[in-house]
Design an enzyme around this catalytic site. Structure first.
Site, short mmCIF file in Angstrom:
data_model
loop_
_atom_site.label_atom_id
_atom_site.label_comp_id
_atom_site.label_asym_id
_atom_site.label_seq_id
_atom_site.Cartn_x
_atom_site.Cartn_y
_atom_site.Cartn_z
N LYS A 13 0.84 -1.21 0.00
CA LYS A 13 0.00 0.00 0.00
C LYS A 13 0.87 1.26 0.00
O LYS A 13 0.65 2.18 -0.78
CB LYS A 13 -0.94 0.02 1.23
CG LYS A 13 -1.89 -1.16 1.30
CD LYS A 13 -2.80 -1.11 2.51
CE LYS A 13 -2.08 -1.19 3.83
NZ LYS A 13 -1.38 -2.48 4.09
N ARG A 88 -10.02 0.75 8.54
CA ARG A 88 -9.55 -0.60 8.82
C ARG A 88 -10.58 -1.43 9.56
O ARG A 88 -10.33 -2.60 9.87
CB ARG A 88 -8.32 -0.51 9.71
CG ARG A 88 -7.02 -0.70 8.98
CD ARG A 88 -5.92 -0.49 9.99
NE ARG A 88 -4.78 -1.27 9.68
CZ ARG A 88 -3.69 -0.77 9.12
NH1 ARG A 88 -3.61 0.49 8.78
NH2 ARG A 88 -2.65 -1.54 8.93
N ARG A 127 11.69 -5.86 4.96
CA ARG A 127 11.55 -4.39 4.82
C ARG A 127 12.48 -3.67 5.79
O ARG A 127 12.65 -4.08 6.93
CB ARG A 127 10.10 -3.98 5.12
CG ARG A 127 9.96 -2.45 5.16
CD ARG A 127 8.54 -1.98 5.18
NE ARG A 127 7.76 -2.51 6.27
CZ ARG A 127 6.44 -2.38 6.36
NH1 ARG A 127 5.78 -1.73 5.43
NH2 ARG A 127 5.79 -2.89 7.37
N ARG A 160 11.14 -2.10 11.42
CA ARG A 160 10.02 -1.67 12.26
C ARG A 160 9.76 -2.72 13.34
O ARG A 160 9.87 -3.91 13.09
CB ARG A 160 8.76 -1.52 11.38
CG ARG A 160 8.51 -0.10 10.92
CD ARG A 160 7.45 0.03 9.87
NE ARG A 160 6.17 -0.57 10.19
CZ ARG A 160 5.09 -0.50 9.41
NH1 ARG A 160 5.14 0.17 8.28
NH2 ARG A 160 3.97 -1.08 9.75
N ARG A 171 -0.60 -9.29 13.01
CA ARG A 171 -1.17 -8.24 12.14
C ARG A 171 -2.00 -8.86 11.02
O ARG A 171 -3.06 -8.34 10.66
CB ARG A 171 -0.05 -7.38 11.54
CG ARG A 171 0.55 -6.41 12.56
CD ARG A 171 1.89 -5.89 12.12
NE ARG A 171 1.83 -5.10 10.91
CZ ARG A 171 2.88 -4.89 10.10
NH1 ARG A 171 4.04 -5.43 10.37
NH2 ARG A 171 2.74 -4.13 9.05
P1 AP5 Z 1 4.90 -1.54 1.83
O1 AP5 Z 1 4.55 -0.72 0.63
O2 AP5 Z 1 5.64 -0.88 2.95
O3 AP5 Z 1 3.60 -2.33 2.34
P2 AP5 Z 1 2.31 -1.80 3.13
O4 AP5 Z 1 1.13 -2.50 2.57
O5 AP5 Z 1 2.28 -0.31 3.16
O6 AP5 Z 1 2.66 -2.41 4.53
P3 AP5 Z 1 2.50 -1.83 6.01
O7 AP5 Z 1 3.15 -2.87 6.89
O8 AP5 Z 1 3.04 -0.45 6.15
O9 AP5 Z 1 0.99 -1.84 6.17
P4 AP5 Z 1 0.20 -1.98 7.47
O10 AP5 Z 1 -1.16 -1.76 6.95
O11 AP5 Z 1 0.39 -3.21 8.25
O12 AP5 Z 1 0.88 -0.90 8.40
P5 AP5 Z 1 0.51 0.60 8.76
O13 AP5 Z 1 1.77 1.36 8.82
O14 AP5 Z 1 -0.60 1.09 7.91
O15 AP5 Z 1 5.76 -2.81 1.30
C1 AP5 Z 1 6.28 -3.77 2.20
C2 AP5 Z 1 7.67 -4.20 1.70
O16 AP5 Z 1 7.53 -4.84 0.42
C3 AP5 Z 1 8.67 -3.04 1.46
O17 AP5 Z 1 9.94 -3.48 1.80
C4 AP5 Z 1 8.57 -2.76 -0.06
O18 AP5 Z 1 9.77 -2.24 -0.58
C5 AP5 Z 1 8.25 -4.15 -0.61
N1 AP5 Z 1 7.37 -4.12 -1.78
C6 AP5 Z 1 6.20 -3.43 -1.88
N2 AP5 Z 1 5.62 -3.65 -3.07
C7 AP5 Z 1 6.45 -4.52 -3.73
C8 AP5 Z 1 6.39 -5.14 -5.00
N3 AP5 Z 1 5.36 -4.91 -5.84
N4 AP5 Z 1 7.39 -5.99 -5.36
C9 AP5 Z 1 8.42 -6.23 -4.50
N5 AP5 Z 1 8.55 -5.66 -3.29
C10 AP5 Z 1 7.56 -4.83 -2.90
O19 AP5 Z 1 -0.10 0.42 10.22
C11 AP5 Z 1 0.72 0.05 11.31
C12 AP5 Z 1 -0.11 -0.03 12.58
O20 AP5 Z 1 -0.73 1.25 12.86
C13 AP5 Z 1 -1.29 -1.01 12.57
O21 AP5 Z 1 -0.88 -2.34 12.86
C14 AP5 Z 1 -2.18 -0.42 13.67
O22 AP5 Z 1 -1.69 -0.72 14.95
C15 AP5 Z 1 -2.03 1.08 13.46
N6 AP5 Z 1 -3.04 1.65 12.54
C16 AP5 Z 1 -2.81 2.27 11.34
N7 AP5 Z 1 -3.97 2.65 10.77
C17 AP5 Z 1 -4.95 2.30 11.63
C18 AP5 Z 1 -6.37 2.40 11.59
N8 AP5 Z 1 -7.01 2.97 10.55
N9 AP5 Z 1 -7.08 1.92 12.63
C19 AP5 Z 1 -6.46 1.35 13.70
N10 AP5 Z 1 -5.13 1.21 13.79
C20 AP5 Z 1 -4.38 1.68 12.77
#
Ligand code: AP5
Length: 214
Positions: A13, A88, A127, A160, A171
């Site tokens: 994402k 979410r 990552r 992270r 997660r």
């Molecule tokens: P990346 O693009 O970083 O993936 P992502 O989907 O953004 O993963 P996140 O782990 O950031 O998502 P998340 O939803 O768990 O975490 P968030 O920060 O939102 O890619 C991952 C890796 O793969 C990277 O190394 C990248 O280079 C590689 N990659 C990507 N695409 C690729 C491709 N096509 N080919 C090859 N490699 C690739 O949330 C964290 C925490 O915050 C949650 O657990 C929760 O506690 C809290 N939180 C956030 N939002 C809310 C909400 N709305 N409600 C409640 N709690 C919340």
């Protein structure tokens, strides 16, 4: 354009949001980045959110709704954006719909990124993120030129807290229980676009833009 990026942890994402930001000149609003920034600063929000993030649990809906209301419908209304990580839960999705209705606003599309769980585990465990500028790397698919150092700002790369294997599994379980139902919710609303996220970042981006232009 107002978009939501939906999908399991590590599906890409954040990576796609960055590419869309460049393509459409609209900001990425990542609730995960906002929460991690607040934790780093030690603000009230950060203190409340820290224990949830470190366990891979969701931050309570009321906290997230206050934050998003302020961001999207505060003093400076935004013309367009990519919501990365929000909503979410069904509670968040329904509250967002109400906010849009109250502001005579509309959401254009929900991009549902999909990939195999094995691929997701591999992406997340390899990552690395820059402590300084937050650029995202991958030891397998996008390594930095110098190990442990950000190519852009020379900041330190770190793993992270929630990218450790036990937390990743939680997660994914939390995603399946609380977030996956949003796929049906937005499909029923007629605005869901399913995106195969298993290709390279550029391939996935090309598919997204062709779908949006359609
Ligand atoms: P990346 O693009 O970083 O993936 P992502 O989907 O953004 O993963 P996140 O782990 O950031 O998502 P998340 O939803 O768990 O975490 P968030 O920060 O939102 O890619 C991952 C890796 O793969 C990277 O190394 C990248 O280079 C590689 N990659 C990507 N695409 C690729 C491709 N096509 N080919 C090859 N490699 C690739 O949330 C964290 C925490 O915050 C949650 O657990 C929760 O506690 C809290 N939180 C956030 N939002 C809310 C909400 N709305 N409600 C409640 N709690 C919340």
């Amino acid at each position: 354009m107002k978009l939501i990026l939906l999908g399991p942890p590590g599906v890409g994402k954040g990576t796609q949001a960055q590419l869309l930001t460049k393509e459409y000149k609209i900001p990425q609003i990542s609730t995960g980045d906002i929460l991690r920034g607040a934790i780093q600063k030690g603000s009230d929000l950060g203190q409340k959110a820290n224990s949830y993030l470190s366990k891979g649990e969701l931050v309570p809906d009321d906290i997230m709704l206050g934050l998003i209301r302020e961001k999207l419908f505060g003093d400076v209304p935004l013309g367009g954006y990519i919501l990365d990580g929000f909503p979410r839960t069904l509670v968040q999705a329904k509250a967002l719909k109400t906010m849009f209705q109250e502001n005579n606003d509309t959401l254009d599309a929900v991009l549902s990124l999909e990939a195999d769980e094995k691929l997701i585990l591999k992406r997340l465990s390899s990552r690395r993120t820059c402590r300084n500028c937050k650029a995202v790397y991958n030891l397998i698919t996008k390594p930095p030129v110098v190990s442990g150092i950000c190519d852009t700002c020379s900041g330190e790369l770190y793993q992270r807290n929630d990218d450790k294997i036990g937390t990743i599994q939680n997660r994914i379980a939390v995603y399946k229980k609380q977030t996956e139902p949003l796929i049906d919710y937005y499909r029923a609303a007629g605005i869901l676009i399913a995106i195969d996220s298993s290709g390279s970042p550029q391939e996935v981006h090309g598919f997204i833009t062709s779908q949006l232009e359609d």
